[in-house]
Structures are given as structure tokens and as C-alpha cells.
Scaffold this motif. Structure first.
Motif, PDB file in Angstrom:
ATOM      1  N   ALA A  65       0.837  -1.208   0.000  1.00  0.00           N
ATOM      2  CA  ALA A  65       0.000   0.000   0.000  1.00  0.00           C
ATOM      3  C   ALA A  65       0.867   1.252   0.000  1.00  0.00           C
ATOM      4  N   ALA A  66       1.884   1.263   0.857  1.00  0.00           N
ATOM      5  CA  ALA A  66       2.778   2.421   0.934  1.00  0.00           C
ATOM      6  C   ALA A  66       3.516   2.615  -0.386  1.00  0.00           C
ATOM      7  N   ARG A  67       4.061   1.514  -0.891  1.00  0.00           N
ATOM      8  CA  ARG A  67       4.829   1.555  -2.125  1.00  0.00           C
ATOM      9  C   ARG A  67       3.969   2.031  -3.303  1.00  0.00           C
ATOM     10  N   SER A  68       2.741   1.531  -3.388  1.00  0.00           N
ATOM     11  CA  SER A  68       1.896   1.895  -4.533  1.00  0.00           C
ATOM     12  C   SER A  68       1.476   3.359  -4.470  1.00  0.00           C
ATOM     13  N   ALA A  69       1.500   3.940  -3.247  1.00  0.00           N
ATOM     14  CA  ALA A  69       1.186   5.366  -3.100  1.00  0.00           C
ATOM     15  C   ALA A  69       2.434   6.233  -3.261  1.00  0.00           C
ATOM     16  N   GLY A  70       3.578   5.602  -3.491  1.00  0.00           N
ATOM     17  CA  GLY A  70       4.798   6.348  -3.758  1.00  0.00           C
ATOM     18  C   GLY A  70       5.644   6.677  -2.540  1.00  0.00           C
ATOM     19  N   PHE A  71       5.380   5.995  -1.421  1.00  0.00           N
ATOM     20  CA  PHE A  71       6.130   6.255  -0.192  1.00  0.00           C
ATOM     21  C   PHE A  71       7.131   5.150   0.092  1.00  0.00           C
ATOM     22  N   LYS A  72       8.230   5.511   0.749  1.00  0.00           N
ATOM     23  CA  LYS A  72       9.097   4.525   1.366  1.00  0.00           C
ATOM     24  C   LYS A  72       8.411   4.066   2.654  1.00  0.00           C
ATOM     25  N   ILE A  73       8.713   2.837   3.072  1.00  0.00           N
ATOM     26  CA  ILE A  73       8.019   2.307   4.251  1.00  0.00           C
ATOM     27  C   ILE A  73       8.971   1.856   5.340  1.00  0.00           C
ATOM     28  N   LEU A  74       8.669   2.346   6.548  1.00  0.00           N
ATOM     29  CA  LEU A  74       9.335   1.916   7.781  1.00  0.00           C
ATOM     30  C   LEU A  74       8.361   1.004   8.520  1.00  0.00           C
ATOM     31  N   VAL A  75       8.784  -0.222   8.767  1.00  0.00           N
ATOM     32  CA  VAL A  75       7.980  -1.168   9.540  1.00  0.00           C
ATOM     33  C   VAL A  75       8.498  -1.178  10.975  1.00  0.00           C
ATOM     34  N   GLY A  76       7.645  -0.794  11.914  1.00  0.00           N
ATOM     35  CA  GLY A  76       7.957  -0.923  13.329  1.00  0.00           C
ATOM     36  C   GLY A  76       7.421  -2.260  13.795  1.00  0.00           C
ATOM     37  N   ALA A  77       8.304  -3.162  14.195  1.00  0.00           N
ATOM     38  CA  ALA A  77       7.905  -4.541  14.486  1.00  0.00           C
ATOM     39  C   ALA A  77       8.002  -4.825  15.972  1.00  0.00           C
ATOM     40  N   VAL A  78       6.855  -5.008  16.605  1.00  0.00           N
ATOM     41  CA  VAL A  78       6.804  -5.242  18.049  1.00  0.00           C
ATOM     42  C   VAL A  78       6.272  -6.644  18.332  1.00  0.00           C
ATOM     43  N   GLY A  79       6.493  -7.087  19.562  1.00  0.00           N
ATOM     44  CA  GLY A  79       5.958  -8.368  20.010  1.00  0.00           C
ATOM     45  C   GLY A  79       5.407  -8.220  21.411  1.00  0.00           C
ATOM     46  N   ARG A  80       4.868  -9.318  21.931  1.00  0.00           N
ATOM     47  CA  ARG A  80       4.284  -9.290  23.278  1.00  0.00           C
ATOM     48  C   ARG A  80       5.337  -9.681  24.311  1.00  0.00           C
ATOM     49  N   PRO A  81       5.475  -8.858  25.368  1.00  0.00           N
ATOM     50  CA  PRO A  81       6.478  -9.162  26.395  1.00  0.00           C
ATOM     51  C   PRO A  81       6.335 -10.568  26.986  1.00  0.00           C
ATOM     52  N   ALA A  82       5.108 -11.020  27.186  1.00  0.00           N
ATOM     53  CA  ALA A  82       4.917 -12.344  27.794  1.00  0.00           C
ATOM     54  C   ALA A  82       5.449 -13.444  26.887  1.00  0.00           C
ATOM     55  N   GLU A  83       5.278 -13.283  25.581  1.00  0.00           N
ATOM     56  CA  GLU A  83       5.760 -14.295  24.636  1.00  0.00           C
ATOM     57  C   GLU A  83       7.283 -14.269  24.548  1.00  0.00           C
ATOM     58  N   LEU A  84       7.868 -13.063  24.632  1.00  0.00           N
ATOM     59  CA  LEU A  84       9.321 -12.939  24.667  1.00  0.00           C
ATOM     60  C   LEU A  84       9.871 -13.602  25.934  1.00  0.00           C
ATOM     61  N   ALA A  85       9.222 -13.352  27.061  1.00  0.00           N
ATOM     62  CA  ALA A  85       9.674 -13.929  28.337  1.00  0.00           C
ATOM     63  C   ALA A  85       9.631 -15.451  28.284  1.00  0.00           C
ATOM     64  N   ASP A 119       8.221  -1.875  30.926  1.00  0.00           N
ATOM     65  CA  ASP A 119       7.628  -3.202  31.081  1.00  0.00           C
ATOM     66  C   ASP A 119       6.324  -3.360  30.297  1.00  0.00           C
ATOM     67  N   ARG A 120       5.826  -2.278  29.716  1.00  0.00           N
ATOM     68  CA  ARG A 120       4.703  -2.397  28.784  1.00  0.00           C
ATOM     69  C   ARG A 120       5.154  -3.103  27.505  1.00  0.00           C
ATOM     70  N   GLU A 121       6.483  -3.039  27.226  1.00  0.00           N
ATOM     71  CA  GLU A 121       7.022  -3.570  25.970  1.00  0.00           C
ATOM     72  C   GLU A 121       8.063  -4.677  26.165  1.00  0.00           C
ATOM     73  N   TRP A 122       8.494  -4.891  27.408  1.00  0.00           N
ATOM     74  CA  TRP A 122       9.575  -5.858  27.678  1.00  0.00           C
ATOM     75  C   TRP A 122       9.277  -6.530  29.019  1.00  0.00           C
ATOM     76  N   PRO A 123       9.665  -7.797  29.200  1.00  0.00           N
ATOM     77  CA  PRO A 123       9.332  -8.480  30.464  1.00  0.00           C
ATOM     78  C   PRO A 123       9.845  -7.736  31.705  1.00  0.00           C
ATOM     79  N   ARG A 124       8.957  -7.550  32.653  1.00  0.00           N
ATOM     80  CA  ARG A 124       9.300  -6.853  33.893  1.00  0.00           C
ATOM     81  C   ARG A 124      10.437  -7.575  34.599  1.00  0.00           C
ATOM     82  N   GLY A 125      11.368  -6.774  35.121  1.00  0.00           N
ATOM     83  CA  GLY A 125      12.511  -7.349  35.829  1.00  0.00           C
ATOM     84  C   GLY A 125      13.631  -7.816  34.915  1.00  0.00           C
ATOM     85  N   GLN A 126      13.392  -7.780  33.593  1.00  0.00           N
ATOM     86  CA  GLN A 126      14.409  -8.239  32.635  1.00  0.00           C
ATOM     87  C   GLN A 126      14.861  -7.116  31.701  1.00  0.00           C
ATOM     88  N   ILE A 127      14.466  -5.881  32.000  1.00  0.00           N
ATOM     89  CA  ILE A 127      14.813  -4.753  31.125  1.00  0.00           C
ATOM     90  C   ILE A 127      16.319  -4.522  31.174  1.00  0.00           C
TER      91      ILE A 127
END
Length: 324
Positions: A65-85, A119-127
Motif C-alpha cells: 500500500a505504501a509503495r503503490s502510493a509512492g512512499f518509502k516504508i518503515l515497519v515498526g515490528a513489536v511483540g508481546r512481552p509475555a511471549e518474549l519472556a 515493562d509495557r514492551e519488555w518483560p518486567r525485571g528483565q529490562i
């Protein structure tokens, strides 16, 4: 008051090695695309959630969608802290391989995670800046193996000085960034991610904030601190830069009441000023406005940061256009 609400003059955004864009919720929306074009933006940022076993169809659609509209695209890729833990090193490897697939799809840039000092984005106590750097290293290697042209941006920390009040839940961004640098993070990033989203004075000011003079209050002091920690070895990428105003919305929730006096005219002028300042400073490769088109407005008043307002107008679009 309405102090500082004067947009910079024409020609003050220096488009040499500097580019700018906006974070969007709807990469194919006509109103979004038109606002971005009016503003002179060339980059679109989207955020995507990785879960173990994720395919890439959803992010591919955003890239296209970004490319077809003529924009470069930055993907911000996040995950769930619990799944990372739960997954630890194995999770990091799978996430890195998934980012490799995203790079192969044609992402122009990838930001590896988001605000990993909370800790909203990374496991608490492991930052830990060192632990995050391990993730960044794996991600960088997988991304570059799949697409050497994809810009790798380190996950911007949340600008904060609250670690003493919330031990294990928050790490101050300057400490986190120092830990990253000491762990070798600059070997695994083309650009260092940085966020600025708490401004209530013009971006040229470095004093006078009614809260206090902590460095995260001001664009200039925040930039100076990050530049000092990284020793100027990599450019900065502002993957989130925004000004919050409740104009056109109900009053701000208590946690965001610090922005209650910011006007829409100030938001517009300050975004244009910030873009001009960063474009002229020689330290910044990319600036992404937080945000273009969000409408959610609750305990997290994302719509208050949006350039496109509830009535459909976009004063910031005009201010940015005038500064080009």
C-alpha cells in the motif's frame, strides 16, 4: 498562551540527507495519503505485531500500500512481552528470521521493537540494554542477509527519568542507551531510534518547561544526550515525534493533562519547526511524525497527536508545506 506558534519560513526544511514522514493507521486511505503528500512527506511508518508463527501477509499488504502510493516504508515490528519472556533466545531468533522475511518483501527500513526500556514492551525485571542488543544483533544479521538495502533502526527507548519510582518496570532511556552502546549495539544498527512526544514548548527552546528542566522535555537537550552517548557514530532516526493537543476532542485524561494547554496552532507550527531544526542539524537521517491519522482517543489519546483532526482539517500539513 499561544507562544511560539509561528511556522518556519519557506525553504527552512533542508532535504539533503534528511527525510521525513508519518506514522499511519491506514496506509491505503485517501485522506491519509493526501495529507502526507501535502506535507511533503516521503516515508510512511506502520506498526506490526509479531507473534510466534506469524505469516507476513498482513505486513506485505501494508508495504504494498505504501509503495503503490509512492512512499518509502518503515515497519515498526513489536511483540508481546509475555511471549518474549516465555520464548527467550529462541523467540528472539524466530522474531529475527521473521524480520528477515519482512526485509525480503521490500521494507525500506525496520525498527527492531519499540520502547524496550518499559515493562509495557519488555518483560518486567528483565529490562536491559545488553539483552535488547542481543535481539538487535540477531535481527540485524537476518535483515541484512535478506535485503542489504533495508535500513535497520534500533528500537527507540521511551524518554523517561522514572526508574527510581518504578524499579524493574522502567529504565531511564540514557542508561538504557549506554548499556546498548557498551554491548556493541552500534555494530548492529544503521540508525539509532529516538522518540520525542512530551513537548509543550517550542522545539527551539531548551528551558522554560513548567514541569521541570529534565532533558527529555526539550527536543534539543534530548538530541544532545543521545548524540553524546552514541558519540556521533550513527545518525539518529526519530521514529516518533509528536505534539499532543486536545483541540476538537474532549479534555485529556489525567495522565496526559500536562498537554492540556497546547493548541492546534502550536502543534502545527511546532511540527514544522521541529522538522526544520532536525533537517538542519546534521545528526538526523529520518523523522517520523507521531501521527498522521489515528482517531482513538481514550486513556491513550492517540487522536490528540494526529495531524488530521476530527473535523478533517490538517493545520500541520499546511505548516510543513510552507516550510519546504
Amino acid at each position: 498562551g499561544n507562544f511560539g506558534a509561528v511556522a518556519p519560513p519557506s525553504g527552512s526544511i533542508n532535504l539533503g540527507a534528511f527525510e521525513y514522514g508519518g506514522h499511519v493507521v491506514n496506509p491505503s486511505g485517501d485522506a491519509t495519503i493526501n495529507a502526507m503528500r501535502r506535507s511533503g512527506m516521503t516515508w510512511m511508518k506502520v506498526q506490526t505485531l509479531y507473534t510466534p508463527g506469524s505469516g507476513t501477509d498482513a505486513v506485505a499488504a501494508k508495504i504494498n500500500a505504501a509503495r503503490s502510493a509512492g512512499f518509502k516504508i518503515l515497519v515498526g515490528a513489536v511483540g508481546r512481552p509475555a511471549e518474549l519472556a516465555q520464548g527467550g533466545e529462541g523467540y528472539m531468533r524466530d522474531y529475527a528470521n521473521w524480520l528477515g522475511a519482512v526485509a525480503r518483501l521490500g521494507a525500506d527500513a525496520i525498527e527492531v521493537w519499540n520502547e524496550p526500556n518499559l515493562d509495557r514492551e519488555w518483560p518486567r525485571g528483565q529490562i536491559s540494554g545488553a539483552t535488547y542488543t542481543n535481539m538487535l544483533r540477531l535481527a540485524y544479521q537476518a535483515i541484512k542477509a535478506n535485503n542489504g538495502g533495508t535500513i535497520v533502526i534500533s528500537g527507540a527507548p521511551a524518554p523517561t527519568g522514572a526508574e527510581a519510582a518504578f524499579p524493574g518496570q522502567v529504565m531511564n532511556d540514557d542508561r538504557f542507551l549506554r548499556e546498548m552502546v557498551n554491548a556493541g549495539a552500534l555494530n548492529y544498527a544503521d540508525c539509532v531510534g529516538i522518540h520525542y512526544n512530551e513537548g509543550i514548548v517550542p522545539p527551539s527552546q531548551t528551558s522554560g518547561d513548567p514541569r521541570d528542566n529534565y532533558y527529555t522535555r526539550y527536543l534539543g537537550t534530548l538530541t544532545d544526550v543521545y548524540w553524546g552517548i552514541i558519540g556521533g557514530q550513527r545518525p539518529l532516526c526519530f521514529t516518533e515525534l509528536g505534539y499532543l493537543t486536545s483541540e476538537g476532542y474532549p479534555p485529556l485524561p489525567g495522565f496526559f493533562s500536562w498537554a492540556q494547554n497546547v493548541t492546534l496552532q502550536q502543534q502545527a507550527a511546532w511540527l514544522a519547526q521541529a522538522t526544520a531544526i532536525l533537517s538542519q542539524g546534521g545528526r538526523t537521517r529520518l523523522m517520523i511524525v507521531w501521527n498522521v491519522d489515528f482517531t482513538t482517543y481514550n486513556s491513550d489519546p492517540q487522536g490528540g497527536y494526529a495531524m488530521i483532526r476530527p473535523n478533517g482539517t490538517c493545520p500541520a500539513c499546511d505548516a510543513l508545506a510552507a516550510a519546504r
